[in-house]
Motif scaffolding. Structure first.
Motif, PDB file in Angstrom:
ATOM      1  N   THR A 250     128.095-125.902  -1.649  1.00  0.00           N
ATOM      2  CA  THR A 250     129.155-126.242  -0.702  1.00  0.00           C
ATOM      3  C   THR A 250     128.764-125.839   0.712  1.00  0.00           C
ATOM      4  N   VAL A 251     129.427-126.462   1.671  1.00  0.00           N
ATOM      5  CA  VAL A 251     129.201-126.121   3.073  1.00  0.00           C
ATOM      6  C   VAL A 251     129.537-124.650   3.310  1.00  0.00           C
ATOM      7  N   ARG A 252     130.587-124.176   2.708  1.00  0.00           N
ATOM      8  CA  ARG A 252     131.006-122.785   2.888  1.00  0.00           C
ATOM      9  C   ARG A 252     129.960-121.807   2.381  1.00  0.00           C
ATOM     10  N   GLN A 253     129.293-122.173   1.300  1.00  0.00           N
ATOM     11  CA  GLN A 253     128.264-121.284   0.756  1.00  0.00           C
ATOM     12  C   GLN A 253     127.075-121.146   1.702  1.00  0.00           C
ATOM     13  N   VAL A 254     126.790-122.210   2.457  1.00  0.00           N
ATOM     14  CA  VAL A 254     125.687-122.128   3.419  1.00  0.00           C
ATOM     15  C   VAL A 254     126.112-121.288   4.618  1.00  0.00           C
ATOM     16  N   HIS A 255     127.297-121.565   5.162  1.00  0.00           N
ATOM     17  CA  HIS A 255     127.867-120.746   6.232  1.00  0.00           C
ATOM     18  C   HIS A 255     129.354-121.087   6.351  1.00  0.00           C
ATOM     19  N   PRO A 256     130.241-120.108   6.147  1.00  0.00           N
ATOM     20  CA  PRO A 256     131.682-120.386   6.201  1.00  0.00           C
ATOM     21  C   PRO A 256     132.138-120.846   7.586  1.00  0.00           C
ATOM     22  N   GLY A 257     131.397-120.498   8.625  1.00  0.00           N
ATOM     23  CA  GLY A 257     131.795-120.887   9.968  1.00  0.00           C
ATOM     24  C   GLY A 257     131.806-122.393  10.160  1.00  0.00           C
ATOM     25  N   ALA A 258     130.922-123.107   9.458  1.00  0.00           N
ATOM     26  CA  ALA A 258     130.879-124.567   9.583  1.00  0.00           C
ATOM     27  C   ALA A 258     132.167-125.174   9.061  1.00  0.00           C
ATOM     28  N   GLU A 259     132.672-124.653   7.971  1.00  0.00           N
ATOM     29  CA  GLU A 259     133.916-125.157   7.408  1.00  0.00           C
ATOM     30  C   GLU A 259     135.078-124.944   8.376  1.00  0.00           C
ATOM     31  N   ILE A 260     135.046-123.803   9.092  1.00  0.00           N
ATOM     32  CA  ILE A 260     136.097-123.522  10.077  1.00  0.00           C
ATOM     33  C   ILE A 260     136.031-124.510  11.224  1.00  0.00           C
ATOM     34  N   LEU A 261     134.816-124.787  11.727  1.00  0.00           N
ATOM     35  CA  LEU A 261     134.674-125.712  12.854  1.00  0.00           C
ATOM     36  C   LEU A 261     135.046-127.141  12.451  1.00  0.00           C
ATOM     37  N   VAL A 262     134.643-127.540  11.276  1.00  0.00           N
ATOM     38  CA  VAL A 262     134.965-128.890  10.809  1.00  0.00           C
ATOM     39  C   VAL A 262     136.474-129.058  10.639  1.00  0.00           C
ATOM     40  N   GLY A 263     137.150-127.970  10.301  1.00  0.00           N
ATOM     41  CA  GLY A 263     138.582-128.038  10.060  1.00  0.00           C
ATOM     42  C   GLY A 263     139.451-127.957  11.304  1.00  0.00           C
ATOM     43  N   GLN A 264     138.846-127.835  12.484  1.00  0.00           N
ATOM     44  CA  GLN A 264     139.631-127.760  13.714  1.00  0.00           C
ATOM     45  C   GLN A 264     140.282-129.120  14.038  1.00  0.00           C
ATOM     46  N   PRO A 265     141.457-129.088  14.687  1.00  0.00           N
ATOM     47  CA  PRO A 265     142.141-130.347  15.021  1.00  0.00           C
ATOM     48  C   PRO A 265     141.289-131.268  15.897  1.00  0.00           C
ATOM     49  N   ARG A 266     140.518-130.683  16.799  1.00  0.00           N
ATOM     50  CA  ARG A 266     139.622-131.462  17.659  1.00  0.00           C
ATOM     51  C   ARG A 266     138.181-131.158  17.282  1.00  0.00           C
ATOM     52  N   ASP A 267     137.295-132.119  17.577  1.00  0.00           N
ATOM     53  CA  ASP A 267     135.907-131.941  17.170  1.00  0.00           C
ATOM     54  C   ASP A 267     135.001-131.425  18.277  1.00  0.00           C
ATOM     55  N   ASP A 268     135.592-131.014  19.440  1.00  0.00           N
ATOM     56  CA  ASP A 268     134.736-130.606  20.551  1.00  0.00           C
ATOM     57  C   ASP A 268     133.945-129.341  20.233  1.00  0.00           C
ATOM     58  N   LEU A 269     134.550-128.405  19.512  1.00  0.00           N
ATOM     59  CA  LEU A 269     133.818-127.174  19.177  1.00  0.00           C
ATOM     60  C   LEU A 269     132.705-127.457  18.176  1.00  0.00           C
ATOM     61  N   MET A 270     133.000-128.272  17.182  1.00  0.00           N
ATOM     62  CA  MET A 270     131.966-128.622  16.205  1.00  0.00           C
ATOM     63  C   MET A 270     130.816-129.375  16.884  1.00  0.00           C
ATOM     64  N   THR A 271     131.152-130.335  17.742  1.00  0.00           N
ATOM     65  CA  THR A 271     130.120-131.090  18.445  1.00  0.00           C
ATOM     66  C   THR A 271     129.290-130.178  19.334  1.00  0.00           C
ATOM     67  N   THR A 272     129.959-129.280  20.030  1.00  0.00           N
ATOM     68  CA  THR A 272     129.245-128.337  20.900  1.00  0.00           C
ATOM     69  C   THR A 272     128.289-127.482  20.083  1.00  0.00           C
ATOM     70  N   ALA A 273     128.754-126.979  18.950  1.00  0.00           N
ATOM     71  CA  ALA A 273     127.901-126.159  18.096  1.00  0.00           C
ATOM     72  C   ALA A 273     126.681-126.944  17.630  1.00  0.00           C
ATOM     73  N   ARG A 274     126.887-128.202  17.217  1.00  0.00           N
ATOM     74  CA  ARG A 274     125.777-129.025  16.764  1.00  0.00           C
ATOM     75  C   ARG A 274     124.745-129.209  17.865  1.00  0.00           C
ATOM     76  N   VAL A 275     125.196-129.539  19.067  1.00  0.00           N
ATOM     77  CA  VAL A 275     124.271-129.820  20.164  1.00  0.00           C
ATOM     78  C   VAL A 275     123.520-128.558  20.581  1.00  0.00           C
ATOM     79  N   VAL A 276     124.237-127.467  20.731  1.00  0.00           N
ATOM     80  CA  VAL A 276     123.589-126.211  21.148  1.00  0.00           C
ATOM     81  C   VAL A 276     122.560-125.771  20.113  1.00  0.00           C
ATOM     82  N   LEU A 277     122.919-125.824  18.850  1.00  0.00           N
ATOM     83  CA  LEU A 277     121.996-125.399  17.802  1.00  0.00           C
ATOM     84  C   LEU A 277     120.801-126.336  17.702  1.00  0.00           C
ATOM     85  N   ASP A 278     121.045-127.654  17.860  1.00  0.00           N
ATOM     86  CA  ASP A 278     119.934-128.600  17.778  1.00  0.00           C
ATOM     87  C   ASP A 278     118.967-128.450  18.946  1.00  0.00           C
ATOM     88  N   HIS A 279     119.443-127.826  20.046  1.00  0.00           N
ATOM     89  CA  HIS A 279     118.568-127.554  21.193  1.00  0.00           C
ATOM     90  C   HIS A 279     118.099-126.098  21.203  1.00  0.00           C
TER      91      HIS A 279
END
Length: 335
Positions: A250-279
Protein backbone atom coordinates in the motif's frame (compact mmCIF):
# COMPACT_ATOMS: atom_id res chain seq x y z
CA UNK A 1 -6.53 -15.49 -63.49
CA UNK A 2 -3.62 -13.83 -65.27
CA UNK A 3 -3.99 -16.41 -68.05
CA UNK A 4 -7.67 -15.50 -68.41
CA UNK A 5 -6.78 -11.81 -68.72
CA UNK A 6 -4.11 -12.63 -71.31
CA UNK A 7 -6.62 -14.74 -73.26
CA UNK A 8 -9.18 -11.92 -73.28
CA UNK A 9 -6.60 -9.37 -74.43
CA UNK A 10 -5.48 -11.72 -77.23
CA UNK A 11 -9.05 -12.47 -78.30
CA UNK A 12 -10.10 -8.82 -78.65
CA UNK A 13 -6.67 -7.46 -79.57
CA UNK A 14 -6.93 -4.77 -76.88
CA UNK A 15 -5.29 -3.97 -73.55
CA UNK A 16 -7.09 -5.26 -70.45
CA UNK A 17 -6.78 -4.17 -66.82
CA UNK A 18 -8.57 -5.45 -63.72
CA UNK A 19 -8.54 -3.27 -60.61
CA UNK A 20 -9.74 -4.00 -57.09
CA UNK A 21 -12.45 -1.98 -55.34
CA UNK A 22 -9.86 0.65 -54.39
CA UNK A 23 -8.84 0.92 -58.07
CA UNK A 24 -5.49 -0.71 -57.42
CA UNK A 25 -4.29 -2.75 -60.46
CA UNK A 26 -4.43 -6.51 -59.88
CA UNK A 27 -4.09 -8.15 -63.31
CA UNK A 28 -3.37 -6.63 -66.70
CA UNK A 29 -2.31 -7.55 -70.22
CA UNK A 30 -1.10 -5.00 -72.77
CA UNK A 31 -1.73 -5.11 -76.52
CA UNK A 32 -0.13 -2.21 -78.39
CA UNK A 33 -0.06 1.38 -77.20
CA UNK A 34 -1.90 2.51 -74.07
CA UNK A 35 -2.96 5.94 -72.85
CA UNK A 36 -1.07 7.92 -70.22
CA UNK A 37 -3.62 7.10 -67.51
CA UNK A 38 -3.09 3.35 -68.00
CA UNK A 39 0.69 3.79 -67.86
CA UNK A 40 0.53 5.79 -64.63
CA UNK A 41 -2.00 3.41 -63.09
CA UNK A 42 0.29 0.43 -63.58
CA UNK A 43 3.60 2.15 -62.82
CA UNK A 44 2.36 4.06 -59.75
CA UNK A 45 -0.21 1.43 -58.71
CA UNK A 46 -2.83 4.11 -58.12
CA UNK A 47 -5.44 6.00 -60.10
CA UNK A 48 -5.25 9.77 -60.30
CA UNK A 49 -8.32 11.76 -59.16
CA UNK A 50 -9.36 12.87 -62.66
CA UNK A 51 -9.44 9.28 -63.87
CA UNK A 52 -11.09 7.97 -60.71
CA UNK A 53 -13.89 10.51 -61.15
CA UNK A 54 -14.96 8.70 -64.33
CA UNK A 55 -16.28 5.85 -62.19
CA UNK A 56 -18.66 8.21 -60.41
CA UNK A 57 -19.56 10.21 -63.52
CA UNK A 58 -20.75 7.14 -65.44
CA UNK A 59 -22.08 5.26 -62.36
CA UNK A 60 -19.90 2.31 -63.28
CA UNK A 61 -20.22 0.63 -59.87
CA UNK A 62 -23.96 0.28 -60.51
CA UNK A 63 -23.60 -1.17 -64.03
CA UNK A 64 -24.76 -4.73 -64.74
CA UNK A 65 -23.33 -4.92 -68.28
CA UNK A 66 -20.26 -3.52 -70.03
CA UNK A 67 -20.34 0.29 -70.28
CA UNK A 68 -18.59 2.30 -72.99
CA UNK A 69 -16.94 5.51 -71.80
CA UNK A 70 -15.77 8.07 -74.37
CA UNK A 71 -12.30 9.55 -74.59
CA UNK A 72 -11.58 12.16 -71.94
CA UNK A 73 -8.52 14.15 -73.12
CA UNK A 74 -8.28 16.25 -69.94
CA UNK A 75 -7.80 13.04 -67.95
CA UNK A 76 -5.41 11.50 -70.53
CA UNK A 77 -7.96 8.74 -71.10
CA UNK A 78 -8.84 7.02 -74.36
CA UNK A 79 -12.24 5.53 -74.97
CA UNK A 80 -12.69 2.23 -73.16
CA UNK A 81 -15.13 -0.36 -71.90
CA UNK A 82 -15.77 -1.08 -68.24
CA UNK A 83 -17.39 -4.08 -66.59
CA UNK A 84 -17.83 -4.27 -62.80
CA UNK A 85 -16.32 -7.30 -61.10
CA UNK A 86 -19.21 -8.31 -58.87
CA UNK A 87 -19.56 -11.25 -56.48
CA UNK A 88 -22.85 -12.01 -54.75
CA UNK A 89 -24.04 -8.49 -55.47
CA UNK A 90 -20.95 -6.74 -54.10
CA UNK A 91 -18.51 -4.94 -56.40
CA UNK A 92 -14.97 -6.19 -55.84
CA UNK A 93 -13.33 -4.33 -58.69
CA UNK A 94 -13.53 -3.14 -62.28
CA UNK A 95 -12.46 -4.66 -65.60
CA UNK A 96 -11.28 -2.16 -68.21
CA UNK A 97 -10.61 -2.68 -71.93
CA UNK A 98 -8.96 0.16 -73.86
CA UNK A 99 -10.77 0.72 -77.16
CA UNK A 100 -9.59 4.02 -78.71
CA UNK A 101 -10.70 3.05 -82.24
CA UNK A 102 -14.07 1.56 -81.23
CA UNK A 103 -13.13 -1.85 -82.61
CA UNK A 104 -14.80 -3.97 -79.93
CA UNK A 105 -17.96 -5.56 -81.30
CA UNK A 106 -21.23 -6.39 -79.59
CA UNK A 107 -20.48 -10.08 -80.04
CA UNK A 108 -17.27 -9.72 -78.04
CA UNK A 109 -18.89 -8.11 -74.99
CA UNK A 110 -19.87 -11.43 -73.36
CA UNK A 111 -16.16 -12.27 -73.17
CA UNK A 112 -15.70 -9.22 -70.91
CA UNK A 113 -18.53 -10.39 -68.68
CA UNK A 114 -17.09 -13.91 -68.50
CA UNK A 115 -13.64 -12.61 -67.58
CA UNK A 116 -15.15 -10.32 -64.93
CA UNK A 117 -17.02 -13.30 -63.46
CA UNK A 118 -13.79 -15.32 -63.26
CA UNK A 119 -12.07 -12.37 -61.60
CA UNK A 120 -14.92 -12.10 -59.10
CA UNK A 121 -14.47 -15.74 -58.08
CA UNK A 122 -10.71 -15.32 -57.77
CA UNK A 123 -10.97 -12.08 -55.77
CA UNK A 124 -13.65 -13.49 -53.47
CA UNK A 125 -11.55 -16.59 -52.81
CA UNK A 126 -8.50 -14.45 -52.14
CA UNK A 127 -10.49 -12.23 -49.81
CA UNK A 128 -11.88 -15.22 -47.90
CA UNK A 129 -8.40 -16.67 -47.60
CA UNK A 130 -7.06 -13.33 -46.40
CA UNK A 131 -9.85 -12.90 -43.87
CA UNK A 132 -9.32 -16.44 -42.56
CA UNK A 133 -5.60 -15.81 -42.24
CA UNK A 134 -6.18 -12.54 -40.38
CA UNK A 135 -8.65 -14.23 -38.05
CA UNK A 136 -6.16 -17.01 -37.35
CA UNK A 137 -3.42 -14.45 -36.76
CA UNK A 138 -5.63 -12.55 -34.30
CA UNK A 139 -6.47 -15.79 -32.48
CA UNK A 140 -2.77 -16.63 -32.09
CA UNK A 141 -1.97 -13.12 -30.90
CA UNK A 142 -4.74 -13.38 -28.32
CA UNK A 143 -3.22 -16.64 -27.05
CA UNK A 144 0.21 -15.03 -26.77
CA UNK A 145 -1.20 -12.04 -24.90
CA UNK A 146 -2.54 -14.41 -22.26
CA UNK A 147 0.95 -15.73 -21.53
CA UNK A 148 4.04 -17.43 -23.02
CA UNK A 149 2.95 -19.97 -25.63
CA UNK A 150 5.68 -21.59 -27.71
CA UNK A 151 3.21 -23.49 -29.89
CA UNK A 152 1.25 -20.32 -30.74
CA UNK A 153 4.52 -18.52 -31.46
CA UNK A 154 5.65 -21.25 -33.86
CA UNK A 155 2.32 -21.23 -35.70
CA UNK A 156 2.30 -17.43 -35.93
CA UNK A 157 5.86 -17.56 -37.25
CA UNK A 158 4.77 -19.92 -40.03
CA UNK A 159 1.60 -17.97 -40.79
CA UNK A 160 3.45 -14.64 -41.12
CA UNK A 161 6.57 -16.10 -42.79
CA UNK A 162 8.79 -14.85 -39.98
CA UNK A 163 12.31 -16.02 -39.14
CA UNK A 164 12.30 -18.78 -36.51
CA UNK A 165 14.05 -16.51 -34.00
CA UNK A 166 11.67 -13.58 -34.53
CA UNK A 167 11.53 -11.06 -31.69
CA UNK A 168 8.78 -8.59 -30.93
CA UNK A 169 8.29 -5.10 -29.49
CA UNK A 170 5.11 -3.21 -28.60
CA UNK A 171 4.26 0.44 -29.15
CA UNK A 172 1.73 2.38 -27.06
CA UNK A 173 0.05 4.22 -28.62
CA UNK A 174 -0.07 2.09 -31.75
CA UNK A 175 2.33 2.82 -34.61
CA UNK A 176 1.84 2.04 -38.29
CA UNK A 177 3.05 -1.19 -39.80
CA UNK A 178 2.37 -3.49 -36.86
CA UNK A 179 -0.24 -5.95 -35.66
CA UNK A 180 -3.07 -4.16 -33.85
CA UNK A 181 -3.36 -5.04 -30.16
CA UNK A 182 -6.02 -4.21 -27.57
CA UNK A 183 -5.95 -0.87 -25.74
CA UNK A 184 -4.59 1.07 -28.70
CA UNK A 185 -1.22 -0.72 -28.93
CA UNK A 186 0.60 -2.43 -31.78
CA UNK A 187 3.16 -5.25 -32.03
CA UNK A 188 6.19 -5.03 -34.33
CA UNK A 189 8.71 -7.65 -35.37
CA UNK A 190 12.19 -6.36 -34.57
CA UNK A 191 14.39 -6.04 -37.63
CA UNK A 192 18.14 -6.19 -37.93
CA UNK A 193 18.46 -2.70 -36.51
CA UNK A 194 16.98 -2.45 -33.05
CA UNK A 195 14.29 0.20 -32.62
CA UNK A 196 13.37 2.06 -29.50
CA UNK A 197 9.90 0.96 -28.45
CA UNK A 198 7.51 1.58 -25.59
CA UNK A 199 8.05 -2.00 -24.43
CA UNK A 200 11.83 -1.61 -24.48
CA UNK A 201 14.20 -4.05 -26.14
CA UNK A 202 12.91 -6.95 -28.28
CA UNK A 203 11.59 -10.11 -26.64
CA UNK A 204 11.02 -13.57 -28.13
CA UNK A 205 7.72 -13.81 -29.98
CA UNK A 206 6.44 -16.26 -27.37
CA UNK A 207 6.73 -13.42 -24.83
CA UNK A 208 4.44 -11.01 -26.72
CA UNK A 209 2.23 -10.80 -23.63
CA UNK A 210 5.14 -9.57 -21.52
CA UNK A 211 6.06 -6.99 -24.17
CA UNK A 212 2.48 -5.73 -24.14
CA UNK A 213 2.51 -5.56 -20.33
CA UNK A 214 5.71 -3.54 -20.38
CA UNK A 215 4.35 -1.12 -22.97
CA UNK A 216 1.09 -0.64 -21.04
CA UNK A 217 2.97 -0.10 -17.77
CA UNK A 218 5.31 2.42 -19.37
CA UNK A 219 2.42 4.36 -20.87
CA UNK A 220 0.68 4.33 -17.50
CA UNK A 221 3.81 5.55 -15.71
CA UNK A 222 4.12 8.47 -18.12
CA UNK A 223 0.46 9.32 -17.52
CA UNK A 224 1.23 9.24 -13.79
CA UNK A 225 3.97 11.83 -14.25
CA UNK A 226 7.11 9.79 -14.84
CA UNK A 227 9.91 11.96 -16.23
CA UNK A 228 11.61 9.78 -18.84
CA UNK A 229 14.27 10.62 -21.39
CA UNK A 230 12.26 8.53 -23.84
CA UNK A 231 8.96 6.72 -23.48
CA UNK A 232 10.37 3.24 -23.11
CA UNK A 233 10.41 0.44 -20.56
CA UNK A 234 14.20 0.60 -20.66
CA UNK A 235 14.09 4.24 -19.47
CA UNK A 236 11.82 3.71 -16.44
CA UNK A 237 14.66 3.57 -13.94
CA UNK A 238 13.29 3.78 -10.38
CA UNK A 239 9.75 3.70 -11.76
CA UNK A 240 10.31 -0.04 -12.24
CA UNK A 241 9.81 -0.34 -8.47
CA UNK A 242 6.40 1.25 -8.95
CA UNK A 243 5.12 -0.66 -11.95
CA UNK A 244 6.30 -3.98 -10.50
CA UNK A 245 5.10 -3.28 -6.96
CA UNK A 246 2.83 -6.07 -5.67
CA UNK A 247 -0.83 -5.22 -5.16
CA UNK A 248 -0.42 -6.05 -1.49
CA UNK A 249 1.95 -3.11 -1.04
CA UNK A 250 0.00 0.00 0.00
CA UNK A 251 0.95 3.63 -0.41
CA UNK A 252 0.80 4.04 3.37
CA UNK A 253 3.30 1.24 3.88
CA UNK A 254 5.82 3.04 1.68
CA UNK A 255 5.24 6.38 3.43
CA UNK A 256 2.09 7.45 5.34
CA UNK A 257 2.71 11.08 4.40
CA UNK A 258 1.79 10.38 0.77
CA UNK A 259 -1.63 9.15 1.80
CA UNK A 260 -2.14 12.36 3.80
CA UNK A 261 -1.18 14.57 0.85
CA UNK A 262 -3.32 12.64 -1.60
CA UNK A 263 -6.26 12.97 0.77
CA UNK A 264 -6.14 16.77 0.94
CA UNK A 265 -9.12 18.69 -0.53
CA UNK A 266 -6.78 20.48 -2.95
CA UNK A 267 -3.90 18.94 -4.85
CA UNK A 268 -1.46 21.87 -4.61
CA UNK A 269 0.49 20.36 -1.71
CA UNK A 270 0.72 16.96 -3.36
CA UNK A 271 1.79 18.53 -6.66
CA UNK A 272 4.36 20.69 -4.90
CA UNK A 273 5.78 17.66 -3.10
CA UNK A 274 6.03 15.72 -6.37
CA UNK A 275 7.83 18.54 -8.19
CA UNK A 276 10.24 19.36 -5.37
CA UNK A 277 11.15 15.71 -4.83
CA UNK A 278 11.52 15.04 -8.56
CA UNK A 279 14.01 17.94 -8.66
CA UNK A 280 15.99 16.55 -5.76
CA UNK A 281 14.81 19.22 -3.31
CA UNK A 282 15.99 22.10 -5.51
CA UNK A 283 13.62 24.92 -4.52
CA UNK A 284 14.45 27.43 -7.26
CA UNK A 285 13.90 24.96 -10.10
CA UNK A 286 10.72 23.66 -8.49
CA UNK A 287 9.31 27.19 -8.07
CA UNK A 288 9.95 27.92 -11.74
CA UNK A 289 8.12 24.78 -12.85
CA UNK A 290 5.22 25.41 -10.49
CA UNK A 291 5.04 29.07 -11.55
CA UNK A 292 4.90 30.25 -7.92
CA UNK A 293 6.95 32.71 -5.87
CA UNK A 294 9.57 31.15 -3.62
CA UNK A 295 7.74 32.54 -0.60
CA UNK A 296 4.64 30.58 -1.63
CA UNK A 297 6.73 27.50 -2.16
CA UNK A 298 8.35 27.78 1.29
CA UNK A 299 4.90 28.15 2.83
CA UNK A 300 3.78 24.96 1.09
CA UNK A 301 6.92 23.09 2.15
CA UNK A 302 6.35 24.05 5.77
CA UNK A 303 2.74 22.95 5.50
CA UNK A 304 3.81 19.61 3.99
CA UNK A 305 6.23 19.09 6.88
CA UNK A 306 3.49 19.86 9.41
CA UNK A 307 1.16 17.32 7.81
CA UNK A 308 3.61 14.54 7.02
CA UNK A 309 6.63 15.11 9.25
CA UNK A 310 8.84 14.98 6.15
CA UNK A 311 11.35 17.70 5.18
CA UNK A 312 11.49 17.63 1.39
CA UNK A 313 14.78 19.49 1.29
CA UNK A 314 16.94 17.54 3.70
CA UNK A 315 14.83 14.79 5.24
CA UNK A 316 16.20 11.28 5.31
CA UNK A 317 12.83 9.82 4.28
CA UNK A 318 12.45 11.90 1.12
CA UNK A 319 13.01 8.89 -1.13
CA UNK A 320 10.28 6.90 0.60
CA UNK A 321 7.83 9.78 0.26
CA UNK A 322 8.72 10.26 -3.39
CA UNK A 323 8.17 6.59 -4.19
CA UNK A 324 4.91 6.58 -2.25
CA UNK A 325 3.65 9.58 -4.23
CA UNK A 326 4.67 7.89 -7.46
CA UNK A 327 2.84 4.74 -6.41
CA UNK A 328 -0.29 6.70 -5.52
CA UNK A 329 -0.25 8.50 -8.87
CA UNK A 330 0.38 5.28 -10.80
CA UNK A 331 -2.50 3.47 -9.17
CA UNK A 332 -4.81 6.43 -9.65
CA UNK A 333 -4.07 6.46 -13.38
CA UNK A 334 -6.54 4.59 -15.54
CA UNK A 335 -5.13 1.45 -17.12
Amino acid sequence: MQAAVDDLAAAVGLSVLIEDQHQQPVWWSTRGAVDDTRVRTILNRRVEPAAAAVVQRYRLMQATAPVHTPAIPEADMWARWCMPVRYEGRVLGLLWVLDPEDTLTEAELPALVECADLAAEAMAKSRRSGEERLQRRDDLIERLLRGPDEEAARELTRLENLPPDARVQVEAPAATGGWPLPDGMSAHIAGGRERGATSGGPLPLADLGEAARRAAATRRAVAAGARLEKVSWDALGAWRFIVDAPDSLTVRQVHPGAEILVGQPRDDLMTTARVVLDHGGEVTTAAEELHVHRTTLYYRLNRITELTGADLRTGADRTSLQLALWLAAYRATAV
